[in-house]
Write an enzyme that holds these catalytic residues in place. Structure first.
Site, PDB file in Angstrom:
ATOM      1  N   TYR A  84      35.393  27.967 -19.640  1.00 54.64           N
ATOM      2  CA  TYR A  84      34.207  27.496 -20.353  1.00 54.64           C
ATOM      3  C   TYR A  84      33.116  28.561 -20.409  1.00 54.64           C
ATOM      4  O   TYR A  84      32.381  28.660 -21.372  1.00 54.64           O
ATOM      5  CB  TYR A  84      33.636  26.241 -19.687  1.00 54.64           C
ATOM      6  CG  TYR A  84      34.272  24.956 -20.148  1.00 54.64           C
ATOM      7  CD1 TYR A  84      35.606  24.700 -19.883  1.00 54.64           C
ATOM      8  CD2 TYR A  84      33.535  24.011 -20.832  1.00 54.64           C
ATOM      9  CE1 TYR A  84      36.189  23.518 -20.291  1.00 54.64           C
ATOM     10  CE2 TYR A  84      34.108  22.820 -21.245  1.00 54.64           C
ATOM     11  CZ  TYR A  84      35.434  22.578 -20.973  1.00 54.64           C
ATOM     12  OH  TYR A  84      36.002  21.411 -21.386  1.00 54.64           O
ATOM     13  N   LYS A 108      47.619  25.709 -11.400  1.00 52.35           N
ATOM     14  CA  LYS A 108      48.819  26.196 -12.097  1.00 52.35           C
ATOM     15  C   LYS A 108      49.193  27.515 -11.430  1.00 52.35           C
ATOM     16  O   LYS A 108      49.283  28.572 -12.069  1.00 52.35           O
ATOM     17  CB  LYS A 108      48.498  26.353 -13.595  1.00 52.35           C
ATOM     18  CG  LYS A 108      49.697  26.636 -14.475  1.00 52.35           C
ATOM     19  CD  LYS A 108      50.619  25.456 -14.679  1.00 52.35           C
ATOM     20  CE  LYS A 108      51.853  25.865 -15.440  1.00 52.35           C
ATOM     21  NZ  LYS A 108      52.897  24.820 -15.469  1.00 52.35           N
ATOM     22  N   ASP A 163      38.641  18.763 -17.264  1.00 52.69           N
ATOM     23  CA  ASP A 163      38.253  18.161 -18.543  1.00 52.69           C
ATOM     24  C   ASP A 163      39.391  17.307 -19.078  1.00 52.69           C
ATOM     25  O   ASP A 163      39.210  16.149 -19.461  1.00 52.69           O
ATOM     26  CB  ASP A 163      37.901  19.270 -19.546  1.00 52.69           C
ATOM     27  CG  ASP A 163      37.556  18.709 -20.911  1.00 52.69           C
ATOM     28  OD1 ASP A 163      36.775  17.734 -20.965  1.00 52.69           O
ATOM     29  OD2 ASP A 163      38.085  19.220 -21.917  1.00 52.69           O
ATOM     30  N   ASP A 218      39.902  12.804 -19.000  1.00 52.86           N
ATOM     31  CA  ASP A 218      40.112  11.938 -20.171  1.00 52.86           C
ATOM     32  C   ASP A 218      41.350  11.081 -19.944  1.00 52.86           C
ATOM     33  O   ASP A 218      41.364   9.887 -20.241  1.00 52.86           O
ATOM     34  CB  ASP A 218      40.299  12.768 -21.456  1.00 52.86           C
ATOM     35  CG  ASP A 218      39.027  12.845 -22.282  1.00 52.86           C
ATOM     36  OD1 ASP A 218      37.929  12.892 -21.671  1.00 52.86           O
ATOM     37  OD2 ASP A 218      39.122  12.865 -23.526  1.00 52.86           O
TER      38      ASP A 218
HETATM   39  C1  IPM Z   1      33.174  16.424 -21.054  1.00 51.19           C
HETATM   40  C2  IPM Z   1      33.146  16.821 -22.497  1.00 51.19           C
HETATM   41  C3  IPM Z   1      32.550  18.207 -22.615  1.00 51.19           C
HETATM   42  C4  IPM Z   1      33.437  19.164 -21.854  1.00 51.19           C
HETATM   43  C5  IPM Z   1      32.341  18.697 -24.051  1.00 51.19           C
HETATM   44  C6  IPM Z   1      31.511  17.723 -24.860  1.00 51.19           C
HETATM   45  C7  IPM Z   1      31.733  20.072 -24.092  1.00 51.19           C
HETATM   46  O1  IPM Z   1      34.399  16.751 -23.072  1.00 51.19           O
HETATM   47  O2  IPM Z   1      32.098  16.295 -20.445  1.00 51.19           O
HETATM   48  O3  IPM Z   1      34.265  16.228 -20.518  1.00 51.19           O
HETATM   49  O4  IPM Z   1      34.435  19.671 -22.396  1.00 51.19           O
HETATM   50  O5  IPM Z   1      33.140  19.408 -20.693  1.00 51.19           O
HETATM   51 MN    MN Z   2      35.955  16.079 -21.704  1.00 49.18          MN
END
Ligand code: IPM
Ligand code: MN
Length: 353
Positions: free
Chosen positions: A142, A187, A243, A247
Site C-alpha cells: 500500500y 506467503k 485487506d 472481506d
Molecule cells: C479497507 C478498504 C480500503 C483498503 C480501501 C478503501 C483503500 O478496502 O479498509 O479494507 O484497501 O484498505
Molecule cells: Mn478492504
C-alpha cells in the site's frame, strides 16, 4: 470521563450511519454521566468536491487533537472507473492511516446466533466463529515504492523489523486476553517479506509461552476461514493479505453491515465499520447502522469503558432479537426498519436500561 471525538461521516451512506453512531454515543454518555464533545470534519469525495483534497490538513488537525475518531465511509462511483482521476476518496483513508500512524487494524469476525441463516456458509460451520484479524495498516505494498508507465508497473512490499515487531506484539497481547492462539498468515514459501515476518514471529513467540503460535500460508488461510472458521482466535497478517482476508471474513457473519473495526497506533485511534459507502443506498434510509454502532462499542472499550461498551452490544443484540432490522437482514415477512428507526430503537433501549 470527558471525550473529544472527531466525527468523519464521509460519503454515501456515511452521514446516515454516522448520525446513529453519535446518537447512541450520546445515549450512553447521558446514562453514565460522561461528557462528550464532537468536532465534525470532512473527508473522502465530499472533501474533494469541497476543497480538492480527500483528507484536508484541517481534518487531520481535528483528528490529531481528538481522543478518538468516529469514521463512517468514503468512496464515490464517479472516481471508480476513471483511471486518470488524480485524486480519489480512498487516498483520504490511506492518508489518515499514515498520518495518524494507525498501524494496527483490528477487525473482529463474529456471528450473531439469530443471523446464522444469512451466512452463505452452513450454519453449523459458522456457529460460534469468533476471531480477530489484526491487519498491519501502514506498510507493505500500500505504501511501498511504486512505479507505473505504459509498459510496466510495480509496487514494493516493503517491511522493516520494527514495523513487523510492533504489529506482532499487538497480536500476542490480544491473544492473551482471548483464547491464547495466534495464527501468523504469510506467503513465506514465495515472498522474502513474508520470510522476515515469519522469522521475527518465531523469535518473538517464546516471549509469549502462554500463547500457541502457528503459521499458515495465506492461500491456505483463505480456505481454512470458510472450512473451519472456529479454528481461528487471533490472526495477524500484512496489509494486503489483511485487506483481502477481512472481506472474506465479513461474509461469514451474514452481512457486511454488522462488522466494526478499530485502527490504533501512534496517535488518535479510529473506529469505523468495515463496509464501504454504498452510494446506491445514499439518502434512502436503508443502510444498516449496526457496524457503526458496534464501532462505538469498540471506541468505548478502547477507553476501558467496558460496562458502557457492553450496554451498546446488548442493545444491538436486543434489536436483532426484537427483529428491529434493516431490510437486508430482516426475517421474511418482518417489518423493515430504516436506519433512523433502528437508531431510535437502540437509543430508547439504552435510555431504559
Ligand atoms: C479497507 C478498504 C480500503 C483498503 C480501501 C478503501 C483503500 O478496502 O479498509 O479494507 O484497501 O484498505
Ligand atoms: Mn478492504
Amino acid at each position: 470521563m470527558e471525550l473529544r471525538i472527531a466525527v468523519l461521516a464521509g460519503d454515501g451512506i456515511g452521514p446516515e450511519i454516522s448520525a446513529v453512531g453519535v446518537e447512541v454515543m450520546n445515549a450512553v454518555c447521558r446514562k453514565f454521566g460522561h461528557k462528550v464533545q464532537y468536532e465534525y470534519a470532512i473527508c473522502g469525495a465530499d472533501a474533494i468536491d469541497r476543497v480538492g483534497d480527500p483528507f484536508p490538513e484541517e481534518t487531520y488537525q481535528t483528528c490529531k487533537n481528538s481522543d478518538a475518531v468516529l469514521f463512517s465511509a468514503v468512496g464515490d462511483p464517479k472516481y471508480d472507473n476513471d483511471p486518470t482521476a488524480r485524486v480519489r476518496p480512498e487516498q483520504g483513508l490511506l492518508a489518515m492511516r499514515k498520518r495518524l500512524g494507525l498501524y494496527a487494524n483490528i477487525r473482529p469476525v463474529q456471528t450473531f446466533p439469530c443471523l446464522l441463516h444469512k451466512s452463505p456458509l452452513r450454519a453449523e460451520l459458522v456457529e460460534g466463529a469468533d476471531f480477530l484479524c489484526i491487519r498491519e495498516l501502514t506498510g507493505g505494498m500500500y505504501f511501498g515504492e511504486k512505479y507505473q508507465d505504459n509498459d510496466k508497473a510495480w509496487d514494493t512490499n516493503y517491511y522493516s523489523r520494527p514495523e513487523i515487531e510492533r504489529i506482532l506484539r499487538v497480536a500476542f497481547e490480544y491473544a492473551r486476553k482471548r483464547k491464547k492462539h495466534v495464527t501468523v498468515v504469510d506467503k513465506a514459501n514465495v515472498l522474502a517479506s513474508s520470510r522476515l515476518w515469519r522469522q521475527i514471529a518465531q523469535e518473538m513467540a517464546p516471549q509469549y509461552p502462554d500463547v500457541t503460535t502457528d503459521y499458515m500460508f495465506v492461500d491456505n488461510a483463505a480456505m481454512k476461514m470458510i472450512q473451519e472458521p472456529r479454528f481461528f482466535d487471533v490472526m495477524v497478517t500484512e496489509n494486503t493479505f489483511g485487506d483481502i482476508l477481512t472481506d472474506e471474513g465479513s461474509v461469514i457473519s451474514g452481512s457486511m453491515g454488522l462488522l466494526p473495526s478499530a485502527s490504533t497506533g501512534d496517535s488518535t485511534p479510529v473506529f469505523e465499520p468495515i463496509h464501504g459507502s454504498w452510494p446506491q443506498a445514499k439518502g434512502l434510509n436503508i443502510a444498516n447502522p449496526l457496524a457503526q454502532v458496534l464501532s462505538v462499542a469498540m471506541l468505548l472499550e478502547h477507553f476501558n469503558l467496558l460496562e458502557e461498551g457492553a450496554l451498546v452490544r446488548r442493545a444491538v443484540d436486543a434489536s436483532l432479537d426484537a427483529e428491529v432490522r434493516t431490510p437486508e437482514i430482516q426475517v421474511e415477512g418482518g417489518a423493515k426498519y430504516g436506519t433512523r428507526e433502528v437508531g431510535r430503537w437502540l437509543v430508547d433501549y439504552i435510555d431504559r436500561a
